[in-house]
Design a protein around this motif. Sequence first.
Motif, PDB file in Angstrom:
ATOM      1  N   ALA A  29     -21.686 130.338  62.511  1.00 28.10           N
ATOM      2  CA  ALA A  29     -20.935 129.373  61.694  1.00 28.10           C
ATOM      3  C   ALA A  29     -19.472 129.788  61.578  1.00 28.10           C
TER       4      ALA A  29
ATOM      5  N   LYS B 281     -24.896 132.956  60.245  1.00 28.25           N
ATOM      6  CA  LYS B 281     -23.617 133.063  59.548  1.00 28.25           C
ATOM      7  C   LYS B 281     -22.491 133.393  60.534  1.00 28.25           C
TER       8      LYS B 281
ATOM      9  N   GLU C  54     -16.351 127.696  62.972  1.00 27.01           N
ATOM     10  CA  GLU C  54     -15.257 127.325  62.062  1.00 27.01           C
ATOM     11  C   GLU C  54     -13.908 127.774  62.624  1.00 27.01           C
TER      12      GLU C  54
END
Length: 174
Positions: A86, A83, A90
């Motif tokens: 990610a 997570k 992003e």
Amino acid sequence: MKNIFATLALFVFCFAVNAQEVVFKEATYQVKGSKILKDGADVTKTLSIEDQQQIKDAFSVKKAELDKAKAAEKAELEKVKAKGKAVKKEEKAKKDQEKALKKAQKEQKKAEKALKAKEKAKSNFEKAGKKHKDAISKYEKLKNKGKLSPVDEKKSLENIEKLKEKLDKAKGKL
């Protein structure tokens, strides 16, 4: 995020320390290798073989639970790491997109500025051409009528020459 890792590591450590202890017949035993300890003293030989086996079985069950808990925590850690990666990815993509947008805006402004300069150069060229043409026609008109004195003729020719230079300069910029 670091706090999560520290908490999970502490939890695993505490669980592992307690995993060596087994409660059997209201007494707490510790299993270390093939030895069974009670309050730090080796009681392996004083226990019956059945009791030893039951304590070792209970220890095996507790150890399996610990392994299962460790695997679950490891999976949770991997989820948290994934997570985090990610989110970072992003954010990087967003930054790159903003950077590309700024670059495109900068190039657009540069192109607009160049276009404006080109239009201004064209306008200056047209004005210089018109002034030069008007000065020539005025000179020829006055010359044909015979109304130019030698001094006025000299001034007119100098003026026409200056306008010709301005025209050439504007043409060079164009």
